[in-house]
Design an enzyme around this catalytic site. Structure first.
Site, PDB file in Angstrom:
ATOM      1  CD  GLU A  31      -5.304   0.217   5.729  1.00  0.00           C
ATOM      2  OE1 GLU A  31      -5.704   1.054   4.901  1.00  0.00           O
ATOM      3  OE2 GLU A  31      -4.147   0.204   6.180  1.00  0.00           O
ATOM      4  CB  SER A  63       3.446  -3.037   5.232  1.00  0.00           C
ATOM      5  OG  SER A  63       3.203  -2.113   6.254  1.00  0.00           O
ATOM      6  CD  GLN A  90      -2.464   1.371   2.677  1.00  0.00           C
ATOM      7  OE1 GLN A  90      -1.811   1.337   3.695  1.00  0.00           O
ATOM      8  NE2 GLN A  90      -3.773   1.527   2.669  1.00  0.00           N
ATOM      9  N   GLY A  91       0.797   2.060  -1.047  1.00  0.00           N
ATOM     10  CA  GLY A  91       1.564   3.305  -1.133  1.00  0.00           C
ATOM     11  C   GLY A  91       0.660   4.499  -0.920  1.00  0.00           C
ATOM     12  CB  SER A 115       1.998   6.948   4.647  1.00  0.00           C
ATOM     13  OG  SER A 115       0.955   6.294   5.289  1.00  0.00           O
TER      14      SER A 115
HETATM   15  C1  LIG Z   1       3.080  -0.963  11.392  1.00  0.00           C
HETATM   16  C2  LIG Z   1       2.699   0.101  10.396  1.00  0.00           C
HETATM   17  C3  LIG Z   1       2.495  -0.235   9.086  1.00  0.00           C
HETATM   18  C4  LIG Z   1       2.158   0.737   8.155  1.00  0.00           C
HETATM   19  N1  LIG Z   1       1.995   0.339   6.851  1.00  0.00           N
HETATM   20  C5  LIG Z   1       1.696   1.286   5.922  1.00  0.00           C
HETATM   21  C6  LIG Z   1       1.583   0.904   4.547  1.00  0.00           C
HETATM   22  O1  LIG Z   1       1.750  -0.272   4.181  1.00  0.00           O
HETATM   23  N2  LIG Z   1       1.308   1.853   3.649  1.00  0.00           N
HETATM   24  C7  LIG Z   1       1.108   3.160   3.993  1.00  0.00           C
HETATM   25  O2  LIG Z   1       0.798   3.953   3.115  1.00  0.00           O
HETATM   26  N3  LIG Z   1       1.231   3.569   5.293  1.00  0.00           N
HETATM   27  C8  LIG Z   1       1.518   2.662   6.256  1.00  0.00           C
HETATM   28  N4  LIG Z   1       1.658   3.037   7.581  1.00  0.00           N
HETATM   29  C9  LIG Z   1       1.604   4.475   7.905  1.00  0.00           C
HETATM   30  C10 LIG Z   1       0.414   4.909   8.734  1.00  0.00           C
HETATM   31  O3  LIG Z   1      -0.768   4.922   7.975  1.00  0.00           O
HETATM   32  C11 LIG Z   1       0.767   6.310   9.294  1.00  0.00           C
HETATM   33  O4  LIG Z   1       1.871   6.149  10.173  1.00  0.00           O
HETATM   34  C12 LIG Z   1      -0.375   6.935  10.050  1.00  0.00           C
HETATM   35  O5  LIG Z   1      -1.434   7.292   9.174  1.00  0.00           O
HETATM   36  C13 LIG Z   1       0.077   8.205  10.820  1.00  0.00           C
HETATM   37  O6  LIG Z   1       0.732   9.102   9.984  1.00  0.00           O
HETATM   38  P1  LIG Z   1       2.166   9.689  10.384  1.00  0.00           P
HETATM   39  O7  LIG Z   1       3.051   8.557  10.778  1.00  0.00           O
HETATM   40  O8  LIG Z   1       2.613  10.580   9.270  1.00  0.00           O
HETATM   41  O9  LIG Z   1       1.923  10.556  11.703  1.00  0.00           O
HETATM   42  P2  LIG Z   1       1.454  12.061  11.771  1.00  0.00           P
HETATM   43  O10 LIG Z   1       0.332  12.271  10.827  1.00  0.00           O
HETATM   44  O11 LIG Z   1       2.652  12.946  11.637  1.00  0.00           O
HETATM   45  O12 LIG Z   1       0.896  12.149  13.251  1.00  0.00           O
HETATM   46  C14 LIG Z   1       1.720  12.369  14.403  1.00  0.00           C
HETATM   47  C15 LIG Z   1       0.802  12.465  15.629  1.00  0.00           C
HETATM   48  O13 LIG Z   1      -0.076  13.619  15.517  1.00  0.00           O
HETATM   49  C16 LIG Z   1      -1.431  13.197  15.659  1.00  0.00           C
HETATM   50  N5  LIG Z   1      -2.302  14.005  14.809  1.00  0.00           N
HETATM   51  C17 LIG Z   1      -2.061  14.352  13.518  1.00  0.00           C
HETATM   52  N6  LIG Z   1      -3.108  15.060  13.034  1.00  0.00           N
HETATM   53  C18 LIG Z   1      -4.038  15.140  14.038  1.00  0.00           C
HETATM   54  C19 LIG Z   1      -5.332  15.725  14.150  1.00  0.00           C
HETATM   55  N7  LIG Z   1      -5.890  16.352  13.137  1.00  0.00           N
HETATM   56  N8  LIG Z   1      -5.995  15.601  15.335  1.00  0.00           N
HETATM   57  C20 LIG Z   1      -5.441  14.940  16.391  1.00  0.00           C
HETATM   58  N9  LIG Z   1      -4.197  14.366  16.334  1.00  0.00           N
HETATM   59  C21 LIG Z   1      -3.515  14.456  15.174  1.00  0.00           C
HETATM   60  C22 LIG Z   1      -1.450  11.751  15.218  1.00  0.00           C
HETATM   61  O14 LIG Z   1      -2.552  11.046  15.721  1.00  0.00           O
HETATM   62  C23 LIG Z   1      -0.120  11.237  15.781  1.00  0.00           C
HETATM   63  O15 LIG Z   1      -0.258  10.905  17.129  1.00  0.00           O
HETATM   64  C24 LIG Z   1       2.006   2.097   8.545  1.00  0.00           C
HETATM   65  C25 LIG Z   1       2.220   2.451   9.877  1.00  0.00           C
HETATM   66  C26 LIG Z   1       2.567   1.472  10.801  1.00  0.00           C
HETATM   67  C27 LIG Z   1       2.808   1.895  12.232  1.00  0.00           C
END
Ligand SMILES: Cc1cc2nc3c(=O)[nH]c(=O)nc-3n(C[C@H](O)[C@H](O)[C@H](O)COP(=O)(O)OP(=O)(O)OC[C@H]3O[C@@H](n4cnc5c(N)ncnc54)[C@H](O)[C@@H]3O)c2cc1C
Length: 398
Positions: A246, A163, A128-129, A131
């Protein structure tokens, strides 16, 4: 609504149980965590065995070689495979649990025929691409761009936390096709072949030491227009369909596994010495564990109710997945915390201590944190539940 299993459900269960008893002993040991070619081969071999026995894609349509059975039978499948200790989806996670279901709901007839049978047979692995470094919670801020060039899109940008990217054949990819449109309106959902020129994959190491996800750099990757799912610039709507699978159905298997884990933790508490007796003698621990077990039971009842409703409806789960994902990942994290408290000093490292299998529980605790982030963090699920289900005012924009 009828939450009991029917006679035909129970027949399905008995046949599956008998098949699992025969099939599982023939599996070789699972390869180590970073041996990805071997892991892919092992996971896809199990998928192939399921396919040959008629247990792949239980609720997928028979036109694409699924079993065409009911979602209830799918739940029975998850219950029985967990009960028997069968492998979980592994590298087939994205294809089976959300890319495939998205194609069933939104793909063209050609896309369905090209991909779905191959996913079921274990011949095609997906990633999945979605993020990007600047677009995680605020996914609609994504900036990977796709420019139309004849019958191709030319894609340039960066994805992160992908992933299984290094073992995948295809990627469900979100790209920006109209930079001038409001951010939710200029996005398109594409199927990217992972052997296309211009894709560079760099592994990232997780807290448990695994390289299960990567960052991907895309440099003028050419993707045929026929690989577009939904209309150009309608990708946000298609992504919401992907998320409904998902965040909803994809976590049901996890829930069943966690219900077994509670039993396991109770067993651990009965063996761990504490004071003059065992940790289990502490009524506070028994109360906390009992509460977690009750919450998981409630989530299981909610799941069965949702499935019963889905059997009569469109088949796409909807926003309720956010309620389930939020409640499940939070209770799972609490179970992890409780287990760490129970293990006490044995929780300080990943080596087993004093004949107690503490290492695997420390690893599971780390994993439980990732569940509150993957597929949208708990904070984001709360926003969705508050604003889009309960109709509360929107959070102030910052
Ligand atoms: C094990 C794992 C597997 C993954 N696999 C994939 C994958 O295969 N493909 C893919 O595309 N992505 C994948 N992801 C990514 C995942 O979808 C993102 O990590 C997630 O959506 C959070 O985005 P971020 O890491 O950029 O955090 P950020 O968006 O930077 O968030 C940081 C913090 O701020 C908080 N925050 C941000 N905005 C708000 C708001 N508006 N209100 C309240 N709080 C807020 C968040 O909740 C978090 O606590 C994976 C993540 C994990 C941990």
């Amino acid at each position: 609504m009828d939450l009991r299993y029917s006679d035909s459900d129970e027949r399905f269960r008995a046949e599956l149980r008998a098949w699992l008893e025969d099939a599982l002993p023939s599996l070789p040991p699972k390869p180590g965590q970073d041996n990805w070619p071997a892991r892919r081969a092992w996971d896809t071999r199990w998928q192939q065995m399921l396919f040959e026995a008629g247990y792949a894609g239980i609720d997928w349509p028979s036109e694409v070689e699924g079993r065409g059975a009911t979602p209830t039978e799918h739940l029975i499948f998850l219950e029985e495979t967990e009960r028997a200790g069968a492998p979980y989806v592994g590298v087939n996670f994205v294809g089976l649990l959300h890319a495939g279901p998205t194609l069933i709901a939104e793909g063209t007839p050609e896309q369905k025929q090209r991909h779905l049978p191959r996913i079921l047979r274990g011949e095609e692995v997906w990633c999945q691409g979605f993020s990007e470094p600047g677009a995680g919670s605020d996914l609609a801020a994504l900036s990977t761009k796709a420019v139309r060039d004849g019958d191709h899109y030319v894609v340039t940008g960066q994805k992160i936390w992908t992933s299984f990217a290094h073992v995948a054949d295809h990627c469900e990819l979100l790209v920006r096709t109209d930079p001038d449109a409001p951010k939710h309106k200029g996005i398109t959902w594409l199927i990217m072949p992972m052997d296309a020129k211009g894709i560079e994959i760099q592994p990232l190491r997780t807290i448990t030491g695994s390289t299960e996800f990567s960052q991907m750099f895309l440099d003028e990757v050419r993707i045929p227009v026929e690989n577009r799912v939904g209309e150009e610039n309608d990708g946000w709507r298609v992504a919401m369909v992907t998320f409904s699978f998902e965040r909803g159905t994809a976590f049901v298997g996890e829930l069943i596994r966690t219900m077994s884990l509670v039993e396991h933790v109770a067993g651990l508490a009965q063996r761990i010495p504490r004071g003059d007796g065992k940790a289990w003698d502490d009524p506070g621990l028994r109360r906390d564990l009992g509460r977690i077990a009750a919450e998981l039971d409630a989530l299981w009842a909610l799941t069965r109710r949702n499935v019963t409703q889905a059997e009569r409806g469109t088949g796409v789960p909807g926003l309720g997945g956010s309620v389930f994902k939020l409640a499940y990942s939070e209770v799972r994290a609490r179970l992890g915390d409780l287990t760490m408290k129970l293990l006490d000093r044995a929780a300080l490292g990943m080596e087993d201590v004093g004949g107690i299998e503490s290492g695997i529980h420390v690893e599971r605790w780390f994993q439980s944190m990732s569940l509150t982030i993957a597929a949208g963090t708990s904070q984001i699920q709360r926003n969705i539940v508050g604003e889009r289900i309960l109709g509360l005012p929107k959070e102030p924009a910052v």
